[in-house]
Motif scaffolding. Sequence first.
Motif, PDB file in Angstrom:
ATOM      1  N   TYR A 180       1.389  -7.851  -4.147  1.00 35.10           N
ATOM      2  CA  TYR A 180       0.119  -7.407  -4.704  1.00 35.10           C
ATOM      3  C   TYR A 180      -0.145  -5.973  -4.232  1.00 35.10           C
ATOM      4  N   CYS A 181      -0.392  -5.066  -5.157  1.00 38.65           N
ATOM      5  CA  CYS A 181      -0.751  -3.702  -4.780  1.00 38.65           C
ATOM      6  C   CYS A 181      -2.246  -3.625  -4.494  1.00 38.65           C
ATOM      7  N   PHE A 182      -2.597  -3.041  -3.364  1.00 40.17           N
ATOM      8  CA  PHE A 182      -3.990  -2.786  -3.028  1.00 40.17           C
ATOM      9  C   PHE A 182      -4.316  -1.384  -3.525  1.00 40.17           C
ATOM     10  N   ASP A 183      -5.178  -1.283  -4.532  1.00 38.30           N
ATOM     11  CA  ASP A 183      -5.465  -0.005  -5.191  1.00 38.30           C
ATOM     12  C   ASP A 183      -6.947   0.334  -5.106  1.00 38.30           C
ATOM     13  N   GLU A 184      -7.218   1.620  -4.903  1.00 36.71           N
ATOM     14  CA  GLU A 184      -8.577   2.180  -4.980  1.00 36.71           C
ATOM     15  C   GLU A 184      -9.558   1.477  -4.045  1.00 36.71           C
ATOM     16  N   GLY A 185      -9.069   0.877  -2.985  1.00 36.53           N
ATOM     17  CA  GLY A 185      -9.949   0.243  -2.024  1.00 36.53           C
ATOM     18  C   GLY A 185     -10.752  -0.914  -2.574  1.00 36.53           C
ATOM     19  N   ASP A 186     -10.267  -1.518  -3.635  1.00 33.47           N
ATOM     20  CA  ASP A 186     -11.029  -2.540  -4.360  1.00 33.47           C
ATOM     21  C   ASP A 186     -10.642  -3.932  -3.872  1.00 33.47           C
ATOM     22  N   LEU A 187     -11.352  -4.417  -2.846  1.00 33.57           N
ATOM     23  CA  LEU A 187     -11.061  -5.740  -2.300  1.00 33.57           C
ATOM     24  C   LEU A 187     -11.398  -6.849  -3.284  1.00 33.57           C
ATOM     25  N   SER A 188     -12.411  -6.631  -4.118  1.00 33.06           N
ATOM     26  CA  SER A 188     -12.794  -7.644  -5.093  1.00 33.06           C
ATOM     27  C   SER A 188     -11.667  -7.906  -6.082  1.00 33.06           C
TER      28      SER A 188
ATOM     29  N   LEU B 220       0.847  -1.183   0.000  1.00 34.23           N
ATOM     30  CA  LEU B 220       0.000   0.000   0.000  1.00 34.23           C
ATOM     31  C   LEU B 220       0.889   1.242   0.000  1.00 34.23           C
ATOM     32  N   HIS B 221       0.255   2.388  -0.272  1.00 30.46           N
ATOM     33  CA  HIS B 221       0.997   3.647  -0.268  1.00 30.46           C
ATOM     34  C   HIS B 221       0.345   4.657   0.674  1.00 30.46           C
ATOM     35  N   ARG B 222      -0.803   5.200   0.259  1.00 27.07           N
ATOM     36  CA  ARG B 222      -1.476   6.207   1.071  1.00 27.07           C
ATOM     37  C   ARG B 222      -2.842   5.705   1.530  1.00 27.07           C
ATOM     38  N   ILE B 223      -3.269   6.176   2.714  1.00 24.59           N
ATOM     39  CA  ILE B 223      -4.577   5.861   3.266  1.00 24.59           C
ATOM     40  C   ILE B 223      -5.307   7.178   3.492  1.00 24.59           C
ATOM     41  N   GLY B 224      -6.543   7.281   3.005  1.00 27.76           N
ATOM     42  CA  GLY B 224      -7.306   8.502   3.238  1.00 27.76           C
ATOM     43  C   GLY B 224      -8.247   8.811   2.098  1.00 27.76           C
ATOM     44  N   ASP B 225      -8.729  10.052   2.077  1.00 28.77           N
ATOM     45  CA  ASP B 225      -9.704  10.501   1.087  1.00 28.77           C
ATOM     46  C   ASP B 225      -8.985  11.005  -0.160  1.00 28.77           C
ATOM     47  N   ARG B 226      -8.950  10.183  -1.170  1.00 27.16           N
ATOM     48  CA  ARG B 226      -8.241  10.554  -2.397  1.00 27.16           C
ATOM     49  C   ARG B 226      -8.878  11.740  -3.100  1.00 27.16           C
ATOM     50  N   HIS B 227     -10.191  11.896  -2.979  1.00 26.01           N
ATOM     51  CA  HIS B 227     -10.904  12.924  -3.746  1.00 26.01           C
ATOM     52  C   HIS B 227     -10.606  14.344  -3.252  1.00 26.01           C
ATOM     53  N   SER B 228     -10.125  14.469  -2.026  1.00 23.34           N
ATOM     54  CA  SER B 228      -9.805  15.797  -1.503  1.00 23.34           C
ATOM     55  C   SER B 228      -8.333  16.146  -1.696  1.00 23.34           C
ATOM     56  N   CYS B 229      -7.586  15.255  -2.329  1.00 24.38           N
ATOM     57  CA  CYS B 229      -6.143  15.456  -2.485  1.00 24.38           C
ATOM     58  C   CYS B 229      -5.847  16.244  -3.760  1.00 24.38           C
ATOM     59  N   GLN B 230      -4.946  17.213  -3.652  1.00 26.47           N
ATOM     60  CA  GLN B 230      -4.571  18.012  -4.816  1.00 26.47           C
ATOM     61  C   GLN B 230      -3.389  17.410  -5.569  1.00 26.47           C
ATOM     62  N   PHE B 231      -2.836  16.321  -5.023  1.00 20.09           N
ATOM     63  CA  PHE B 231      -1.685  15.685  -5.666  1.00 20.09           C
ATOM     64  C   PHE B 231      -2.132  14.414  -6.399  1.00 20.09           C
ATOM     65  N   ASP B 232      -1.283  13.404  -6.454  1.00 21.64           N
ATOM     66  CA  ASP B 232      -1.602  12.195  -7.216  1.00 21.64           C
ATOM     67  C   ASP B 232      -2.617  11.342  -6.447  1.00 21.64           C
ATOM     68  N   ARG B 233      -3.826  11.290  -6.939  1.00 26.89           N
ATOM     69  CA  ARG B 233      -4.881  10.545  -6.250  1.00 26.89           C
ATOM     70  C   ARG B 233      -4.750   9.047  -6.461  1.00 26.89           C
ATOM     71  N   ASN B 234      -4.061   8.658  -7.508  1.00 26.04           N
ATOM     72  CA  ASN B 234      -3.898   7.224  -7.778  1.00 26.04           C
ATOM     73  C   ASN B 234      -2.921   6.553  -6.833  1.00 26.04           C
ATOM     74  N   ILE B 235      -2.209   7.338  -6.029  1.00 30.41           N
ATOM     75  CA  ILE B 235      -1.281   6.759  -5.076  1.00 30.41           C
ATOM     76  C   ILE B 235      -2.014   6.293  -3.814  1.00 30.41           C
ATOM     77  N   PHE B 236      -3.279   6.692  -3.682  1.00 30.98           N
ATOM     78  CA  PHE B 236      -4.071   6.253  -2.531  1.00 30.98           C
ATOM     79  C   PHE B 236      -4.493   4.799  -2.721  1.00 30.98           C
ATOM     80  N   SER B 237      -4.223   3.996  -1.706  1.00 33.87           N
ATOM     81  CA  SER B 237      -4.643   2.601  -1.748  1.00 33.87           C
ATOM     82  C   SER B 237      -6.113   2.464  -1.386  1.00 33.87           C
ATOM     83  N   CYS B 238      -6.560   3.229  -0.384  1.00 37.47           N
ATOM     84  CA  CYS B 238      -7.933   3.107   0.095  1.00 37.47           C
ATOM     85  C   CYS B 238      -8.195   4.168   1.144  1.00 37.47           C
ATOM     86  N   GLY B 239      -9.466   4.265   1.548  1.00 37.77           N
ATOM     87  CA  GLY B 239      -9.835   5.108   2.669  1.00 37.77           C
ATOM     88  C   GLY B 239      -9.618   4.369   3.985  1.00 37.77           C
ATOM     89  N   VAL B 240      -9.839   5.063   5.085  1.00 43.13           N
ATOM     90  CA  VAL B 240      -9.608   4.472   6.410  1.00 43.13           C
ATOM     91  C   VAL B 240     -10.527   3.277   6.643  1.00 43.13           C
TER      92      VAL B 240
END
Length: 330
Positions: free
Chosen positions: A313-321, A35-55
């Motif tokens: 395995y990279c965990f991306d966009e909070g997508d457990l499926s 994983l990389h970042r945890i939090g609200d990707r939509h409020s980020c002004q930087f690279d949102r694709n680096i967020f793995s998921c929300g809390v």
Amino acid sequence: MKDSILRLKSRLIRTLKLENLLFKFLPNGIYVFNLHRIGDRHSCQFDRNIFSCGVDQFEQFLLLLKASFDVVDVATLSQILDEQQPINKRLAVITFDDGYKDCIDKAAPLLVKYQLPAAFFITTDFVGSERIPWWDEMAFLLRQSTGRVFKSLSTGQDINLQPNTIEKQIAQVIFTSKRDNNHTLVQILDDMREQFPQARAQLAQQSNSLFMNWQDIHQLKDMGMDIGSHAKTHNILARMSTEQQLHELTLSKQVLEQQLNQPIKYLAYPVGRYHCFDQHTLDNAKVAGYSLAFNNEKGKNRFISERYSINRYCFDEGDLSTLKLNCIVW
């Protein structure tokens, strides 16, 4: 050919909605998750694709791992390899790259809550700085320049930056930048800065602290978490000379050891895809004194013959499926 077959298999499993069922019958092996970042990707002004998921999604991820695997630390993984123990269980290892502030603020409390270990791979030049890494700066410059045309140095194409497509455009520009063998990341970023001076000036006026400081990293250490190296500058190692690679890996190790007063044995390659490191990198990791190194390529580790290129395995966009599907197929 192999990748095509695996993608076809993935589509079939997803069409039949078999992910949850098949995930229960995963074979034994070492499943390393990154994983990389945890939090609200939509409020980020930087690279949102680096967020793995929300809390909340991170908590669901931890619950899934706790229910499905024996979660071990990297030291245990290293011991298994040292002693050539048979891998007769489903083992999971949790890792984080880069050293974003989210690690201590959002990830660590939940890891402690569920008594799960993790390894944090630190880019030492980022620690305690207001430095903006190249991918985050690219995302900022492009997002603040919607309505304008960006001429890509990597592809030579003109890209009309539009609000409704800007996230996909940012992801594509970063993707091509990582794979551009004709220009360095510094050249690509400097060219973008010249094209968007207003956005660059706006960024320069801000105060940003995206990464942990040494106190934060000490706190992770005191929690029992593993600390490893993610190189010195996060530049792509395969584009460096052998000497430059060794300098990156050696100096970051030395800095971490001096700051934390403990041996640093583990390494994760920046970006970590196969085109981002080479045989020289693997050799240099060994010369620098690391005992294990991790890539960022999908794949379960049924056995580990190459200690310096362990799959994650990279965990991306909070997508457990999708994460379950990747574990089943790859």
